[in-house]
Structure formats: C-alpha cells, structure tokens
Design a protein around this motif. Structure first.
Motif, PDB file in Angstrom:
ATOM      1  N   HIS A   7      85.199 -71.668  23.701  1.00  0.00           N
ATOM      2  CA  HIS A   7      84.603 -72.511  24.732  1.00  0.00           C
ATOM      3  C   HIS A   7      84.054 -73.821  24.163  1.00  0.00           C
ATOM      4  O   HIS A   7      83.684 -74.717  24.911  1.00  0.00           O
ATOM      5  N   VAL A   8      84.035 -73.942  22.836  1.00  0.00           N
ATOM      6  CA  VAL A   8      83.480 -75.120  22.179  1.00  0.00           C
ATOM      7  C   VAL A   8      84.625 -76.016  21.709  1.00  0.00           C
ATOM      8  O   VAL A   8      85.512 -75.565  20.986  1.00  0.00           O
ATOM      9  N   PRO A   9      84.611 -77.290  22.119  1.00  0.00           N
ATOM     10  CA  PRO A   9      85.658 -78.204  21.643  1.00  0.00           C
ATOM     11  C   PRO A   9      85.598 -78.376  20.124  1.00  0.00           C
ATOM     12  O   PRO A   9      84.523 -78.351  19.530  1.00  0.00           O
ATOM     13  N   ILE A  10      86.758 -78.552  19.518  1.00  0.00           N
ATOM     14  CA  ILE A  10      86.837 -78.756  18.072  1.00  0.00           C
ATOM     15  C   ILE A  10      86.550 -80.244  17.814  1.00  0.00           C
ATOM     16  O   ILE A  10      87.365 -81.109  18.101  1.00  0.00           O
ATOM     17  N   THR A  11      85.371 -80.502  17.310  1.00  0.00           N
ATOM     18  CA  THR A  11      84.947 -81.859  16.985  1.00  0.00           C
ATOM     19  C   THR A  11      84.432 -81.870  15.550  1.00  0.00           C
ATOM     20  O   THR A  11      84.041 -80.823  15.032  1.00  0.00           O
ATOM     21  N   PRO A  12      84.419 -83.045  14.923  1.00  0.00           N
ATOM     22  CA  PRO A  12      83.927 -83.098  13.539  1.00  0.00           C
ATOM     23  C   PRO A  12      82.466 -82.654  13.395  1.00  0.00           C
ATOM     24  O   PRO A  12      82.112 -82.028  12.406  1.00  0.00           O
ATOM     25  N   ALA A  13      81.637 -82.991  14.361  1.00  0.00           N
ATOM     26  CA  ALA A  13      80.221 -82.601  14.317  1.00  0.00           C
ATOM     27  C   ALA A  13      79.854 -81.969  15.654  1.00  0.00           C
ATOM     28  O   ALA A  13      80.336 -82.387  16.709  1.00  0.00           O
ATOM     29  N   LEU A  14      78.999 -80.964  15.595  1.00  0.00           N
ATOM     30  CA  LEU A  14      78.603 -80.232  16.805  1.00  0.00           C
ATOM     31  C   LEU A  14      77.318 -80.820  17.387  1.00  0.00           C
ATOM     32  O   LEU A  14      76.439 -81.250  16.639  1.00  0.00           O
ATOM     33  N   PRO A  15      77.196 -80.794  18.714  1.00  0.00           N
ATOM     34  CA  PRO A  15      75.939 -81.228  19.321  1.00  0.00           C
ATOM     35  C   PRO A  15      74.873 -80.145  19.162  1.00  0.00           C
ATOM     36  O   PRO A  15      75.175 -78.999  18.827  1.00  0.00           O
ATOM     37  N   SER A  16      73.653 -80.506  19.417  1.00  0.00           N
ATOM     38  CA  SER A  16      72.580 -79.520  19.310  1.00  0.00           C
ATOM     39  C   SER A  16      72.555 -78.612  20.535  1.00  0.00           C
ATOM     40  O   SER A  16      73.004 -78.985  21.617  1.00  0.00           O
ATOM     41  N   GLY A  17      72.052 -77.408  20.333  1.00  0.00           N
ATOM     42  CA  GLY A  17      71.817 -76.485  21.429  1.00  0.00           C
ATOM     43  C   GLY A  17      72.976 -75.602  21.829  1.00  0.00           C
ATOM     44  O   GLY A  17      72.855 -74.843  22.789  1.00  0.00           O
ATOM     45  N   LEU A  18      74.092 -75.658  21.124  1.00  0.00           N
ATOM     46  CA  LEU A  18      75.208 -74.756  21.447  1.00  0.00           C
ATOM     47  C   LEU A  18      74.899 -73.362  20.910  1.00  0.00           C
ATOM     48  O   LEU A  18      74.404 -73.204  19.803  1.00  0.00           O
ATOM     49  N   ARG A  19      75.208 -72.361  21.697  1.00  0.00           N
ATOM     50  CA  ARG A  19      75.061 -70.972  21.260  1.00  0.00           C
ATOM     51  C   ARG A  19      76.428 -70.513  20.762  1.00  0.00           C
ATOM     52  O   ARG A  19      77.369 -70.414  21.540  1.00  0.00           O
ATOM     53  N   LEU A  20      76.500 -70.257  19.460  1.00  0.00           N
ATOM     54  CA  LEU A  20      77.754 -69.832  18.857  1.00  0.00           C
ATOM     55  C   LEU A  20      77.685 -68.375  18.430  1.00  0.00           C
ATOM     56  O   LEU A  20      76.639 -67.907  17.969  1.00  0.00           O
ATOM     57  N   ALA A  21      78.810 -67.693  18.566  1.00  0.00           N
ATOM     58  CA  ALA A  21      78.948 -66.332  18.052  1.00  0.00           C
ATOM     59  C   ALA A  21      79.530 -66.441  16.647  1.00  0.00           C
ATOM     60  O   ALA A  21      80.558 -67.084  16.447  1.00  0.00           O
ATOM     61  N   ILE A  22      78.868 -65.833  15.691  1.00  0.00           N
ATOM     62  CA  ILE A  22      79.336 -65.822  14.306  1.00  0.00           C
ATOM     63  C   ILE A  22      79.818 -64.402  14.006  1.00  0.00           C
ATOM     64  O   ILE A  22      79.013 -63.485  13.880  1.00  0.00           O
ATOM     65  N   PRO A  23      81.137 -64.209  13.940  1.00  0.00           N
ATOM     66  CA  PRO A  23      81.634 -62.856  13.689  1.00  0.00           C
ATOM     67  C   PRO A  23      81.281 -62.365  12.281  1.00  0.00           C
ATOM     68  O   PRO A  23      81.314 -63.133  11.330  1.00  0.00           O
ATOM     69  N   LEU A  24      80.922 -61.103  12.204  1.00  0.00           N
ATOM     70  CA  LEU A  24      80.732 -60.490  10.891  1.00  0.00           C
ATOM     71  C   LEU A  24      82.114 -60.104  10.392  1.00  0.00           C
ATOM     72  O   LEU A  24      82.875 -59.448  11.095  1.00  0.00           O
ATOM     73  N   LEU A  25      82.437 -60.533   9.213  1.00  0.00           N
ATOM     74  CA  LEU A  25      83.767 -60.273   8.664  1.00  0.00           C
ATOM     75  C   LEU A  25      83.802 -58.933   7.959  1.00  0.00           C
ATOM     76  O   LEU A  25      82.768 -58.377   7.592  1.00  0.00           O
ATOM     77  N   GLU A  26      85.006 -58.440   7.738  1.00  0.00           N
ATOM     78  CA  GLU A  26      85.211 -57.142   7.098  1.00  0.00           C
ATOM     79  C   GLU A  26      84.423 -56.994   5.804  1.00  0.00           C
ATOM     80  O   GLU A  26      83.902 -55.949   5.512  1.00  0.00           O
ATOM     81  N   SER A  27      84.334 -58.062   5.047  1.00  0.00           N
ATOM     82  CA  SER A  27      83.653 -57.984   3.753  1.00  0.00           C
ATOM     83  C   SER A  27      82.143 -57.857   3.904  1.00  0.00           C
ATOM     84  O   SER A  27      81.453 -57.636   2.937  1.00  0.00           O
ATOM     85  N   GLN A  28      81.646 -57.967   5.119  1.00  0.00           N
ATOM     86  CA  GLN A  28      80.217 -57.891   5.362  1.00  0.00           C
ATOM     87  C   GLN A  28      79.865 -56.572   6.054  1.00  0.00           C
ATOM     88  O   GLN A  28      79.294 -56.554   7.128  1.00  0.00           O
ATOM     89  N   HIS A  29      80.206 -55.458   5.430  1.00  0.00           N
ATOM     90  CA  HIS A  29      79.943 -54.152   6.028  1.00  0.00           C
ATOM     91  C   HIS A  29      78.456 -53.864   6.149  1.00  0.00           C
ATOM     92  O   HIS A  29      78.004 -53.282   7.108  1.00  0.00           O
ATOM     93  N   SER A  30      77.711 -54.235   5.173  1.00  0.00           N
ATOM     94  CA  SER A  30      76.293 -53.896   5.146  1.00  0.00           C
ATOM     95  C   SER A  30      75.450 -55.146   5.299  1.00  0.00           C
ATOM     96  O   SER A  30      75.713 -56.163   4.677  1.00  0.00           O
ATOM     97  N   THR A  31      74.434 -55.068   6.141  1.00  0.00           N
ATOM     98  CA  THR A  31      73.533 -56.201   6.288  1.00  0.00           C
ATOM     99  C   THR A  31      72.457 -56.173   5.217  1.00  0.00           C
ATOM    100  O   THR A  31      71.682 -57.120   5.112  1.00  0.00           O
ATOM    101  N   GLU A  32      72.410 -55.138   4.409  1.00  0.00           N
ATOM    102  CA  GLU A  32      71.379 -55.044   3.383  1.00  0.00           C
ATOM    103  C   GLU A  32      71.526 -56.129   2.327  1.00  0.00           C
ATOM    104  O   GLU A  32      70.545 -56.525   1.708  1.00  0.00           O
ATOM    105  N   ASP A  33      72.747 -56.600   2.096  1.00  0.00           N
ATOM    106  CA  ASP A  33      72.966 -57.641   1.109  1.00  0.00           C
ATOM    107  C   ASP A  33      72.727 -59.035   1.687  1.00  0.00           C
ATOM    108  O   ASP A  33      72.760 -60.013   0.950  1.00  0.00           O
TER     109      ASP A  33
END
Length: 68
Positions: A36-62
């Motif tokens: 839903h977010v346009p691909i621009t060189p710089a992002l505006p403030s206030g956007l809510r982005l989902a940051i996927p946890l990748l396979e290599s990040q199984h544990s949040t303890e690290d």
C-alpha cells in the motif's frame, strides 16, 4: 509474524532493512509486506509499516528489547 514501524520523515527502505535485519540490501521483504506504500526514495512521516520477521529470526531473545 510482523513488527510495526511508524516512519519518520526521510527514512528509507534500506535504512529499515539495516535496522531490523542488519543488512541494508534485505529491504525487499519490507516492500512486499507494505504494498500500500508507494516506492519512493524517502518515506514520509507517520506511515505504519509491517516489518516481517524473517526465517533467520526465530527467537526474539537475540533481538534488542525495542524490537521484540
């Protein structure tokens, strides 16, 4: 599973990848999860982005407390 990130003015996709994945080149999963977010060189403030946890990040303890 996803983390939520609220952008600040001027943030870039590669900066987010570096912050959350430790590698600025791994920005594609963040872009893919936020079609839903346009691909621009710089992002505006206030956007809510989902940051996927990748396979290599199984544990949040690290992860720093602010990323858990």
């Amino acid at each position: 599973m996803y983390l939520t990130h609220i952008t600040i003015e001027g943030e870039r996709w590669d900066q987010l990848a570096a912050r959350y994945y430790g590698d600025a080149r791994r920005y594609q999963p963040i872009i893919d999860a936020n079609q839903h977010v346009p691909i621009t060189p710089a992002l505006p403030s206030g956007l809510r982005l989902a940051i996927p946890l990748l396979e290599s990040q199984h544990s949040t303890e690290d992860m720093p407390p602010w990323m858990r």
